[in-house]
Design an enzyme around this catalytic site. Structure first.
Site, PDB file in Angstrom:
ATOM      1  N   ASN A 145       3.524  -6.614  13.287  1.00  0.00           N
ATOM      2  CA  ASN A 145       2.543  -4.972  13.434  1.00  0.00           C
ATOM      3  C   ASN A 145       3.143  -4.810  15.366  1.00  0.00           C
ATOM      4  OD1 ASN A 145       1.072  -2.795  14.297  1.00  0.00           O
ATOM      5  ND2 ASN A 145       0.108  -3.187  12.280  1.00  0.00           N
ATOM      6  N   HIS A 177      -1.686   0.840  -4.304  1.00  0.00           N
ATOM      7  CA  HIS A 177      -1.820   2.918  -3.723  1.00  0.00           C
ATOM      8  C   HIS A 177      -0.945   3.571  -4.513  1.00  0.00           C
ATOM      9  CE1 HIS A 177      -4.121   1.999  -0.163  1.00  0.00           C
ATOM     10  NE2 HIS A 177      -4.672   1.464  -1.381  1.00  0.00           N
ATOM     11  N   SER A 186      -2.791  -0.871   9.288  1.00  0.00           N
ATOM     12  CA  SER A 186      -3.968  -0.931  10.288  1.00  0.00           C
ATOM     13  C   SER A 186      -4.291  -1.189   9.581  1.00  0.00           C
ATOM     14  CB  SER A 186      -3.577   0.930  10.877  1.00  0.00           C
ATOM     15  OG  SER A 186      -4.351   1.674   9.692  1.00  0.00           O
ATOM     16  N   GLN A 203       0.290  -1.013  -0.025  1.00  0.00           N
ATOM     17  CA  GLN A 203      -0.017   0.405  -0.561  1.00  0.00           C
ATOM     18  C   GLN A 203       0.553   1.153  -0.262  1.00  0.00           C
ATOM     19  OE1 GLN A 203      -3.499  -0.692   2.899  1.00  0.00           O
ATOM     20  NE2 GLN A 203      -1.823  -1.960   3.577  1.00  0.00           N
ATOM     21  N   ASP A 246       5.759   4.898  -1.457  1.00  0.00           N
ATOM     22  CA  ASP A 246       7.229   5.369  -1.233  1.00  0.00           C
ATOM     23  C   ASP A 246       8.688   5.001  -2.587  1.00  0.00           C
ATOM     24  OD1 ASP A 246       7.553   2.890   0.113  1.00  0.00           O
ATOM     25  OD2 ASP A 246       7.749   3.864   2.083  1.00  0.00           O
ATOM     26  N   GLU A 274       1.712  -3.002  17.298  1.00  0.00           N
ATOM     27  CA  GLU A 274      -0.019  -3.064  17.966  1.00  0.00           C
ATOM     28  C   GLU A 274      -0.990  -3.990  17.130  1.00  0.00           C
ATOM     29  OE1 GLU A 274      -0.825  -0.637  20.458  1.00  0.00           O
ATOM     30  OE2 GLU A 274       1.570   0.114  19.617  1.00  0.00           O
TER      31      GLU A 274
HETATM   32  P1  OAD Z   1      -1.550   2.826   8.522  1.00  0.00           P
HETATM   33  O1  OAD Z   1      -0.690   4.465   8.695  1.00  0.00           O
HETATM   34  O2  OAD Z   1      -2.770   3.171   8.946  1.00  0.00           O
HETATM   35  O3  OAD Z   1      -0.878   2.150   9.323  1.00  0.00           O
HETATM   36  C1  OAD Z   1       0.529   1.465   9.862  1.00  0.00           C
HETATM   37  C2  OAD Z   1       0.478   0.553  10.802  1.00  0.00           C
HETATM   38  O4  OAD Z   1       1.982   0.075  10.974  1.00  0.00           O
HETATM   39  C3  OAD Z   1       0.051   0.901  12.197  1.00  0.00           C
HETATM   40  O5  OAD Z   1      -0.854   0.000  12.912  1.00  0.00           O
HETATM   41  C4  OAD Z   1       1.094   0.867  13.422  1.00  0.00           C
HETATM   42  O6  OAD Z   1       0.868   0.127  14.601  1.00  0.00           O
HETATM   43  C5  OAD Z   1       2.280  -0.794  13.241  1.00  0.00           C
HETATM   44  N1  OAD Z   1       3.568  -0.203  12.668  1.00  0.00           N
HETATM   45  C6  OAD Z   1       4.102   1.341  13.542  1.00  0.00           C
HETATM   46  N2  OAD Z   1       5.508   0.672  12.934  1.00  0.00           N
HETATM   47  C7  OAD Z   1       5.465  -0.001  12.937  1.00  0.00           C
HETATM   48  C8  OAD Z   1       7.057  -1.045  12.807  1.00  0.00           C
HETATM   49  N3  OAD Z   1       8.456  -0.308  13.284  1.00  0.00           N
HETATM   50  N4  OAD Z   1       7.191  -1.875  12.212  1.00  0.00           N
HETATM   51  C9  OAD Z   1       5.807  -2.494  12.393  1.00  0.00           C
HETATM   52  N5  OAD Z   1       4.453  -1.780  11.813  1.00  0.00           N
HETATM   53  C10 OAD Z   1       4.517  -0.406  12.413  1.00  0.00           C
HETATM   54  O7  OAD Z   1      -0.925   2.652   7.360  1.00  0.00           O
HETATM   55  P2  OAD Z   1      -1.321   1.469   6.427  1.00  0.00           P
HETATM   56  O8  OAD Z   1      -2.204   0.829   6.945  1.00  0.00           O
HETATM   57  O9  OAD Z   1      -0.251   1.699   5.136  1.00  0.00           O
HETATM   58  O10 OAD Z   1      -2.874   5.639   1.392  1.00  0.00           O
HETATM   59  O11 OAD Z   1      -2.893   2.575   5.736  1.00  0.00           O
HETATM   60  C11 OAD Z   1      -2.831   2.183   4.531  1.00  0.00           C
HETATM   61  C12 OAD Z   1      -3.167   3.698   3.316  1.00  0.00           C
HETATM   62  O12 OAD Z   1      -3.932   4.140   4.095  1.00  0.00           O
HETATM   63  C13 OAD Z   1      -2.234   4.376   2.576  1.00  0.00           C
HETATM   64  O13 OAD Z   1      -1.960   3.516   1.779  1.00  0.00           O
HETATM   65  C14 OAD Z   1      -2.310   6.060   2.728  1.00  0.00           C
HETATM   66  C15 OAD Z   1      -3.419   6.103   3.715  1.00  0.00           C
HETATM   67  O14 OAD Z   1      -4.145   6.788   3.607  1.00  0.00           O
HETATM   68  C16 OAD Z   1      -2.991   5.875   0.374  1.00  0.00           C
HETATM   69  O15 OAD Z   1      -0.809   6.831   0.038  1.00  0.00           O
HETATM   70  C17 OAD Z   1      -3.336   6.378  -1.397  1.00  0.00           C
END
Ligand code: OAD
Length: 232
Positions: free
Chosen positions: A206, A114, A182, A96, A99, A208
């Site tokens: 994850n 995405h 997430s 998703q 980068d 969390e």
């Molecule tokens: P989120 O910001 O929603 O979630 C990030 C997840 O990473 C959370 O569940 C954190 O607990 C976890 N996390 C944090 N630090 C971490 C680490 N060091 N190792 C592993 N996990 C860790 O990001 P996405 O789920 O990617 O859309 O969000 C989905 C989409 O929503 C993105 O692609 C973006 C956004 O709007 C677009 O850019 C089009």
């Protein structure tokens, strides 16, 4: 983890990655603490309506993100994933993330659900170009219309071809490793279930719990690279 699962035990691995994978590279997530959507209202910066209203403002935001992301490097997590794929070429990456860090770590065959911050497109003449120029020198296509980042913004549909490529990988996989997402944004959020129905082993990396955690038989609670290392 108790049972000693290893990547080498599986034939068709899918890595399903989100913003958490790039945290160790210095790129903030979207929703957690310090998340991008706490600082910026997506309705002003990440949807077609905002772009139609104020394209330069939306480009300023994306130029800033290009500069920030361009200054970051792939981390050990990206490198482990690329190594697994080098060992087993049937390995697929569905991300998703926009980068481009998987590819910079040497991965190929990356399904970018995405889109990419490094691609621009013109919705008037349907051209798509790669561009890592930061800031983007010319914001308008030769036809006069603004280039837009080839990113799936809020309220945009995903590209059919991309979704089909992801689904194809999912129905064939025997190991599904979700990392740092997430799991709230559809259709990406439905992808673990497709892998589950295909009979794959499901691992969630994850620190969390997430809304999808109940689907996973193997939660690995910790940062991406350290958890991936346990599976080598
Ligand atoms: P989120 O910001 O929603 O979630 C990030 C997840 O990473 C959370 O569940 C954190 O607990 C976890 N996390 C944090 N630090 C971490 C680490 N060091 N190792 C592993 N996990 C860790 O990001 P996405 O789920 O990617 O859309 O969000 C989905 C989409 O929503 C993105 O692609 C973006 C956004 O709007 C677009 O850019 C089009």
């Amino acid at each position: 983890m108790g049972d000693s699962m290893r990547f080498a035990d599986f034939e068709r691995i899918v890595f399903f990655t989100g913003a958490g994978l790039s945290v160790e590279s210095g790129i903030p997530t979207y929703r957690g603490k310090g998340g991008l959507w706490h600082e910026y209202n997506y309705e002003d910066f990440a949807c077609q309506r905002a772009f139609d209203r104020a394209p330069d403002r939306v480009w300023d935001f994306h130029d800033k993100r290009r500069a920030a992301i361009g200054a970051c490097a792939p981390n050990e997590g990206h490198k482990i994933i690329a190594d697994v794929q080098r060992e087993n070429s049937r390995t697929k990456i569905i991300t998703q993330n926009i980068d481009g860090l998987h590819q910079r770590a040497g991965a190929t065959d990356v399904v970018e659900l995405h889109g990419s911050i490094w691609r621009i497109r013109c919705d008037a003449c349907f051209r798509t170009e790669l561009s890592n120029e930061t800031p983007l020198g010319e914001r308008r296509c030769s036809c006069g219309r603004y280039w837009r980042p080839d990113i799936v913004w809020f309220e945009d549909a995903l590209h059919d071809k991309t979704v089909r490529a992801a689904e194809q990988a999912l129905v064939e996989c025997d190991l599904f490793v979700s990392i740092g997402t997430s799991a709230v944004v559809y259709p990406a959020a439905a992808m673990p279930q497709i892998a589950q129905r295909a009979g794959a082993t499901l691992i969630e990396i994850n620190p969390e719990e997430t809304q999808a955690s109940h689907l996973y038989e193997h939660p690995l609670r910790g940062p991406a690279s350290a958890m991936l290392r346990t599976l080598i």
